[in-house]
Design a protein around this motif. Structure first.
Motif, mmCIF file in Angstrom:
data_model
loop_
_atom_site.group_PDB
_atom_site.id
_atom_site.type_symbol
_atom_site.label_atom_id
_atom_site.label_comp_id
_atom_site.label_asym_id
_atom_site.label_seq_id
_atom_site.Cartn_x
_atom_site.Cartn_y
_atom_site.Cartn_z
ATOM 1 N N ILE A 205 0.849 -1.194 0.000
ATOM 2 C CA ILE A 205 0.000 0.000 0.000
ATOM 3 C C ILE A 205 0.887 1.249 0.000
ATOM 4 O O ILE A 205 0.638 2.209 -0.739
ATOM 5 N N ILE A 206 1.946 1.215 0.795
ATOM 6 C CA ILE A 206 2.862 2.358 0.842
ATOM 7 C C ILE A 206 3.466 2.611 -0.536
ATOM 8 O O ILE A 206 3.488 3.734 -1.041
ATOM 9 N N LEU A 207 3.948 1.550 -1.159
ATOM 10 C CA LEU A 207 4.585 1.701 -2.470
ATOM 11 C C LEU A 207 3.606 2.234 -3.501
ATOM 12 O O LEU A 207 3.925 3.128 -4.293
ATOM 13 N N ALA A 208 2.385 1.685 -3.495
ATOM 14 C CA ALA A 208 1.399 2.095 -4.493
ATOM 15 C C ALA A 208 0.947 3.538 -4.248
ATOM 16 O O ALA A 208 0.751 4.313 -5.183
ATOM 17 N N TRP A 209 0.810 3.897 -2.989
ATOM 18 C CA TRP A 209 0.366 5.245 -2.628
ATOM 19 C C TRP A 209 1.355 6.295 -3.130
ATOM 20 O O TRP A 209 0.983 7.363 -3.599
ATOM 21 N N ASN A 210 2.642 5.979 -3.027
ATOM 22 C CA ASN A 210 3.677 6.958 -3.373
ATOM 23 C C ASN A 210 4.181 6.852 -4.810
ATOM 24 O O ASN A 210 5.049 7.613 -5.209
ATOM 25 N N GLU A 211 3.664 5.909 -5.573
ATOM 26 C CA GLU A 211 4.166 5.702 -6.935
ATOM 27 C C GLU A 211 3.948 6.976 -7.753
ATOM 28 O O GLU A 211 2.842 7.485 -7.821
ATOM 29 N N ALA A 212 5.007 7.471 -8.390
ATOM 30 C CA ALA A 212 4.860 8.775 -9.052
ATOM 31 C C ALA A 212 5.430 8.795 -10.463
ATOM 32 O O ALA A 212 5.843 9.839 -10.937
ATOM 33 N N PHE A 213 5.469 7.683 -11.137
ATOM 34 C CA PHE A 213 5.801 7.750 -12.563
ATOM 35 C C PHE A 213 4.534 7.484 -13.368
ATOM 36 O O PHE A 213 4.082 8.315 -14.135
ATOM 37 N N PHE B 227 12.056 10.644 -11.724
ATOM 38 C CA PHE B 227 11.236 11.356 -12.695
ATOM 39 C C PHE B 227 10.418 12.488 -12.067
ATOM 40 O O PHE B 227 10.556 13.656 -12.432
ATOM 41 N N ALA B 228 9.577 12.142 -11.084
ATOM 42 C CA ALA B 228 8.645 13.122 -10.518
ATOM 43 C C ALA B 228 9.387 14.328 -9.946
ATOM 44 O O ALA B 228 8.949 15.472 -10.106
ATOM 45 N N GLU B 229 10.507 14.079 -9.277
ATOM 46 C CA GLU B 229 11.262 15.167 -8.653
ATOM 47 C C GLU B 229 11.723 16.175 -9.694
ATOM 48 O O GLU B 229 11.813 17.371 -9.412
ATOM 49 N N ILE B 230 12.054 15.693 -10.893
ATOM 50 C CA ILE B 230 12.490 16.607 -11.952
ATOM 51 C C ILE B 230 11.281 17.315 -12.568
ATOM 52 O O ILE B 230 11.293 18.528 -12.779
ATOM 53 N N LEU B 231 10.228 16.543 -12.806
ATOM 54 C CA LEU B 231 9.033 17.105 -13.445
ATOM 55 C C LEU B 231 8.468 18.292 -12.666
ATOM 56 O O LEU B 231 8.133 19.318 -13.254
ATOM 57 N N LEU B 245 18.040 10.587 -18.238
ATOM 58 C CA LEU B 245 17.578 9.743 -19.348
ATOM 59 C C LEU B 245 16.070 9.519 -19.302
ATOM 60 O O LEU B 245 15.391 9.627 -20.329
ATOM 61 N N THR B 246 15.570 9.221 -18.104
ATOM 62 C CA THR B 246 14.134 8.983 -17.967
ATOM 63 C C THR B 246 13.339 10.196 -18.428
ATOM 64 O O THR B 246 12.378 10.075 -19.185
ATOM 65 N N TYR B 247 13.767 11.372 -17.989
ATOM 66 C CA TYR B 247 13.043 12.580 -18.367
ATOM 67 C C TYR B 247 13.159 12.851 -19.860
ATOM 68 O O TYR B 247 12.204 13.292 -20.502
ATOM 69 N N LEU B 248 14.334 12.562 -20.425
ATOM 70 C CA LEU B 248 14.536 12.790 -21.861
ATOM 71 C C LEU B 248 13.593 11.920 -22.686
ATOM 72 O O LEU B 248 12.954 12.396 -23.631
ATOM 73 N N VAL B 249 13.473 10.658 -22.304
ATOM 74 C CA VAL B 249 12.582 9.750 -23.034
ATOM 75 C C VAL B 249 11.132 10.205 -22.877
ATOM 76 O O VAL B 249 10.368 10.233 -23.845
ATOM 77 N N TYR B 250 10.770 10.600 -21.660
ATOM 78 C CA TYR B 250 9.416 11.110 -21.413
ATOM 79 C C TYR B 250 9.136 12.316 -22.304
ATOM 80 O O TYR B 250 8.091 12.403 -22.948
#
Lengths: 276, 290
Positions: A205-213, B227-231, B245-250
């Protein structure tokens, strides 16, 4: 076993450790404090630590302006949904691997782990296009699916390391006493497996909650969870630090508390059992 | 030990997990590989055609790639340096007996549970803002010129933010490893006259080596995909200064809609991550036998 150390040394270590601990925790503390300030006080110079007019207004405004609870709801549905489905798929698999291992079990486990090593950008384009073409973009269903898949290897691994600790002899003993398979599962195995399953669930749950890609790339507004909602505060116009802080405090509080309770499991889960 | 189930039931129980993961891995990755050989832009639908290795050629010779690669390495290296170095020091400290050990431990690991978008925005605004941020206030307090962190040293700022999130992870794992160190061994060395430094080098460090390796490898896997930290802080800028690299591909995929080039970039990222993964898998595999 306690080492004998001088009281003076103990006090020195106490002071240094507390200072470092508070320094690391400070950004979180500062966020919580700022959430109770007015926008003016949030950017005041010099900043005040606690001597300001405490207000709950930000919490109400965040909800009034942006329907905050919709995002909270999305976060909960996505984190819980992906965790439960993941457990449903993983429990039988981990069970089989722990109790009827074959010589290929290890290879299967290692292969599952290898899927976790895949960087998300490696599959970003096709997932995005598939989602676009099937109407799954910005849907909670789609996000639950993706998060289930990216966390499934961790769930299987964690459950496997827990199940493997259940002694096989106990099953034989139950069988000798005439327990049927159903009874064996309900009365003997389930109670022994439950703590492991609960810990796995917590970590996931922690991992899913914080997932940010994936949450940032696959949602717009409908299915956006808290990660994406907070990201919307990155726009440069206006300084809404107090509201940002209120939204952030609510977003991290439940997970922080869960995280504090599951430190040990976290280590086991995130190192795939390599460090216990 | 096939007491509970026959092999076929076991296989049946594993089937859903295996099949789903296999699909998750093969289908999109196969598509990425296929797209990487096409000229394919979302803005020009229906114009897809086979171009062989052109996308790879353009992606790898684009100056943006080398910049992003260097940034990725600096980001991973910088965060590793801070989190592993600081993690060892913190773990050694927290392993000593002192008052309030449990609470300090909770304070130290807390940043790891903060979602990336929150930590990035809190740092960006409340700490690194050149006018109202706390760092600016501290600088002014000492009569210094405030730094516009994310504009002047964007990559370094992101390293700081990400390191803040991963230092707790390293500390927690190294502390756990430390606590399994045989106390008698340490005491024996002490009685033999070994000083704190040589005790650290000859006893503690070798004991920690495996945990340190695991921390480095796991963090590397995650850090390659920051990724998120850069975005939410710099959008990869100014210019390309904080693009990894991740951001470049995005950016190539979802901002420029160049599916072909983005796919080639994705495959390059997969290859790089695999190089790290092979080492990690070996260590975990060894542990599985034990």
């Amino acid at each position: 076993m306690a080492r004998a150390i001088s009281p003076r040394r103990k006090w020195t270590i106490t002071v240094v450790a507390w200072l470092l601990g508070l320094a690391l925790f400070f950004p979180i503390l500062w966020t919580v404090l700022t959430s109770f300030k007015t926008e003016g006080e949030a950017i005041a110079s010099p900043p005040s630590l606690i001597a300001f007019d405490w207000t709950l207004a930000n919490y109400f405004e965040v909800q009034a302006r942006s329907n905050y609870f919709k995002y909270v709801g999305n976060s909960i549905v996505i984190a819980l949904g992906s965790t439960l489905i993941g457990l449903l798929i993983a429990i039988p698999a981990a069970w089989a691997m722990a109790f009827s291992p074959t010589k290929r079990t290890k290879d299967v486990l290692m292969w599952m782990l290898s899927t976790k090593m895949l960087p998300p950008v490696g599959v970003l384009v096709p997932i995005y296009l598939i989602f676009r073409d099937t109407g799954l973009l910005d849907s909670r269903t789609g996000l639950i699916g993706v998060l289930t898949m990216i966390n499934l290897p961790i769930i299987v691994w964690m459950l496997y390391t827990y199940f493997r600790e259940i002694p096989g002899e106990i099953l034989e003993a139950a069988r000798m006493d005439g327990a049927s398979l159903a009874k064996e599962i309900v009365y003997v195995l389930t109670p022994m497996a439950l703590p492991g399953i609960a810990s796995t669930m917590l970590l996931n749950i922690i991992l899913a909650w914080n997932e940010a890609f994936w949450t940032l790339n696959l949602t717009a507004s409908n299915a956006a969870p808290l990660t994406a909602f907070i990201a919307a505060y990155s726009s440069p116009e206006g300084l809404f630090w107090a509201k940002l802080s209120a939204a952030s405090t609510l977003a991290i509080a439940p997970i922080l508390i869960m995280g504090w309770f599951s430190q040990r499991q976290l280590i086991r889960g995130l190192t795939f059992g390599a460090v216990k | 030990m096939a007491t509970l189930h026959t092999q076929s039931t076991a296989r049946l129980m594993m089937a859903p997990a295996v099949v789903l993961l296999l699909m998750w891995m093969l289908v999109p990755l196969g598509m990425t590989l296929w797209f990487s050989f096409l000229r394919y832009n979302l803005l020009m639908p229906g114009m897809e055609e086979w171009t062989g290795f052109d996308n790879y050629y353009y992606f790898l010779t684009d100056p943006a790639f080398s910049t992003a690669l260097v940034n990725t390495l600096l980001l991973v290296g910088g965060v590793l340096l801070i989190s592993v170095g600081g993690g060892i020091a913190l773990a050694l400290l927290l392993d000593q007996p002192f008052f309030g050990q449990g609470i300090v431990r909770l304070l130290v690991i807390a940043p790891f549970f903060v979602m990336p978008t929150v930590s990035a925005l809190v740092w960006k605004n409340m700490f690194m803002n050149p006018v109202y941020g706390l760092f600016a206030w501290v600088a002014k307090f000492f009569g210094l010129q405030p730094v516009d962190w994310l504009a002047e040293v964007p990559l370094f700022s992101i390293v700081l933010i990400v390191a803040w999130q991963w230092l707790p992870f390293a500390t927690l794992i190294l502390l756990t490893a430390l606590q399994s160190l045989d106390e008698e061994q340490r005491e024996a060395a002490e009685m033999d006259g070994a000083g704190p430094v040589s005790r650290f080098i000859y006893i503690v460090l070798p004991h920690l080596s495996r945990a340190i390796t695991v921390v480095i490898l796991i963090e590397t896997i995650f850090l390659l995909s920051v990724f998120a930290e850069i975005l939410v802080t710099t959008n990869g800028g100014p210019g390309l200064q904080s693009t990894n690299l991740t951001y470049l591909v995005y950016a190539q995929a979802l901002l420029q809609f160049d599916v072909g080039a983005a796919s080639a970039g994705g495959i390059v990222a997969v290859i790089l991550a695999n190089i790290v993964a092979i080492f990690l898998m070996r260590i975990i595999g060894k542990n599985l036998d034990a």
